[in-house]
Design an enzyme around this catalytic site. Structure first.
Site, short mmCIF file in Angstrom:
data_model
loop_
_atom_site.label_atom_id
_atom_site.label_comp_id
_atom_site.label_asym_id
_atom_site.label_seq_id
_atom_site.Cartn_x
_atom_site.Cartn_y
_atom_site.Cartn_z
N HIS A 157 0.46 -80.22 -37.83
CA HIS A 157 1.62 -79.44 -38.26
C HIS A 157 1.31 -78.46 -39.38
O HIS A 157 2.12 -77.60 -39.68
CB HIS A 157 2.73 -80.39 -38.72
CG HIS A 157 3.40 -81.12 -37.59
ND1 HIS A 157 4.64 -80.79 -37.12
CD2 HIS A 157 2.98 -82.16 -36.81
CE1 HIS A 157 4.98 -81.59 -36.12
NE2 HIS A 157 3.99 -82.45 -35.91
N ASP A 370 1.47 -72.13 -45.10
CA ASP A 370 2.39 -73.05 -44.43
C ASP A 370 2.04 -73.09 -42.96
O ASP A 370 1.76 -72.04 -42.36
CB ASP A 370 3.83 -72.53 -44.60
CG ASP A 370 4.82 -73.66 -44.83
OD1 ASP A 370 4.61 -74.75 -44.27
OD2 ASP A 370 5.79 -73.46 -45.58
#
Ligand code: GDG
Length: 515
Positions: A157, A370
């Site tokens: 992720h 991110d």
């Protein structure tokens, strides 16, 4: 079709009679679970000095949940330690914050071994296993070492850096070789895929071949094909838009909007984490007020930063830094009737958050790195299409790859953030609608259930995990290196040795190679 078995570090077991929490994996997997049945396995969230050695089971909404507790020692070493103090900073390119300890690395491996031991007896032969995120990288290899022949996929992720960064991690070769136990390794973006391919090639010494369907390619090793691909995670766009639309009518959101007294609103919302670029963002807002004085007393910045990982030292420092910066901006620019920065350090209910997004003229999402960043997508989903706000987004968020209509900024450039905020606050309606419309349409085309389906179809659309022995001859790794270890372990045949131990064997062999 067999069951879908999800393994994630935290397992969100819904309370009896409750539907799964909105957002997150539970929503993404709803369709897959309902069509084939599922098991969700992982940590209960409880750490205690003497945890019960039991697997606890619950059945909710057609899904079986199986959770285990961790000892306090395992939690400290595995979770607060290796996962969040070594892996998290390394994967986010923050080598200066990487704190490595051999004991913690051992603990990480041991916890993954325990997960494998506890999970294996719960599996059926035709189950498909989907492992989630960096806390679980070795799990596939641990399952293979115990004889698992299942299809196993891994989704990462968070960002995947190139080998030049990854290799700073002690034991990096073993870590990366663990990924060879999976049939599919998925990352969020093309940029992450480039990093993954680079790490696979350089960290294992094996050749990554281009693959027919997946842009990222594949590695063949001892009869197993590991595919590498990018699968950008999505959100339930229409559902979030509906929540936002309803929420603006609520008493809480109306009261909040009244408190702004007609001023524009800039919003940021995330876990309090150094990867999210909060100090840099506050400096950016400070630069807006300094360089564009027309916005003084005309704009309020609401930053929601829910506390997170407070037992990790670097997170405590961050909290102090943010409080100091917010205090300084407020000291420099406040008026008796206006406080420029409102800083909320607690989690807000999801529907209220959606309402705040909809009322904000600017969504300010500027992480330093991110994997994806769902807040950026949620902000766009929440807007009123007839009068939408503007997204100011970091180039280094995975979301930027699919949202070129946002105002993209370098989060380290405070003046640049200030300029983008100014541009957003004065942007004409027509341009706002165009930018928003394009992003919203793309969000609707890529649903979160579609994301899960696409990963699973790729994982399951391939041959059985143990490929025919003829394919074993097509190993792309140079043979002498391979045989160096397996010769001394078993002479029977390469394919008789479990892949898990082969992975371990390779990583040991490679760890010894000077680089
Ligand atoms: C990891 C990766 C990747 C935030 N504040 C509140 C609140 N939130 C919600 C947001 C959003 C979620 O939390 C955060 O998701 P992100 O994607 O932004 O970030 P991470 O938690 O770091 O997630 C990330 C993600 O995994 C998925 O693959 O995108 O890159 O780091 O949904 O809305 N929710 C509520 N109150 C808050 O105050 N209810």
């Amino acid at each position: 079709m067999g069951r879908l078995v999800i393994v994630s570090n935290r397992v969100p077991v819904p309370k009896r009679g409750e539907t799964p929490a909105a957002g997150g994996l539970a929503v993404a997997l709803k369709d897959a679970f309902s069509s084939r049945g599922g098991l969700w396995f992982g940590w209960s969230g409880t750490a205690s000095p003497e945890p019960a050695d039991l697997v606890r089971h619950a059945r909710r909404g057609g899904v079986d949940y199986a959770v285990i507790d961790l000892s306090q020692e395992a939690y400290d070493g595995f979770y607060a330690g290796y996962a969040n103090s070594a892996l998290w900073p390394m994967f986010h390119f923050r080598l200066g914050l990487l704190s490595y300890d051999r004991g913690q690395a051992r603990c990480y491996k041991l916890v993954n071994q325990r997960y494998a031991e506890k999970l294996l007896p719960l599996l059926r032969p035709d189950d498909t296993i989907w492992v989630h995120d960096y806390q679980m990288i070795p799990l596939g290899a641990e399952l293979r070492a115990r004889g698992s022949k299942h299809r196993i996929g891994y989704f990462h992720h968070i960002p995947f850096p190139p080998w030049a960064v990854f290799s700073a991690m002690p034991g990096g070769e073993e870590l990366i070789s663990n990924l060879l136990a999976y049939d599919l390794v998925g990352v969020q973006t093309q940029r992450d895929l480039t990093g993954l391919v680079d790490c696979m090639a350089q960290g294992t010494g094996m050749k990554v071949r281009p693959s027919g369907q997946q842009a990222g390619g594949e590695i063949r090793f001892r009869g197993r094909r590991t595919r590498l691909g990018s699968f950008p995670i999505a959100i339930a766009t229409e559902e979030f838009a509906a929540v936002a639309e309803q929420s603006v009518a609520s008493r809480e959101v109306r009261r909040f909007v009244e408190s702004l007294a007609g001023r524009s609103l800039v919003i940021g919302a995330e876990r309090l984490d150094y990867t999210k670029g909060l100090p840099e963002r506050l400096r950016g807002f400070g630069a807006l007020l300094e360089n564009f004085p027309e916005h003084r007393n005309n704009v309020t910045y609401l930053q929601i930063a829910a506390r997170s990982r407070e037992d990790v030292e670097s997170y405590k420092d961050l909290k102090r830094e943010i409080e100091t910066l917010a205090g300084r901006i407020n000291g420099d620019y406040s008026e008796a009737d206006w406080t420029p920065v409102r800083y909320v350090g607690r989690t807000q209910p999801r529907d209220m958050l959606a309402g705040y997004y909809r009322r904000a003229q600017v969504g300010l999402v500027t992480p330093l790195r991110d994997g994806m960043n769902l807040v950026a997508k949620e902000y766009v989903a929440a807007q009123d299409p007839s009068n939408p706000g503007v997204l100011v987004l970091s180039r280094f968020a995975g979301a930027a790859e699919g949202m070129p209509e946002a105002l993209l900024v370098n989060p380290l450039d405070a003046e640049g953030i200030g300029e983008a905020l100014h541009a957003a606050l004065v942007m004409p309606m027509e341009e706002r609608r165009e930018r928003h419309g394009a992003m919203y349409r793309r969000l609707c085309e890529n649903s979160v259930t579609g994301w899960a389906r696409s990963f699973l179809e790729t994982l399951e659309g391939q041959e059985t995990a143990e490929a025919p022995s003829s394919r074993a001859a097509a190993l792309s790794m140079p043979q002498p290196r391979l045989m160096a270890r397996s010769d001394s372990t078993s002479s029977a045949s390469a394919s008789a040795v479990s892949t898990g131990s082969q992975v371990a064997a390779i990583s040991t062999a490679f760890a010894r190679r000077p680089r």
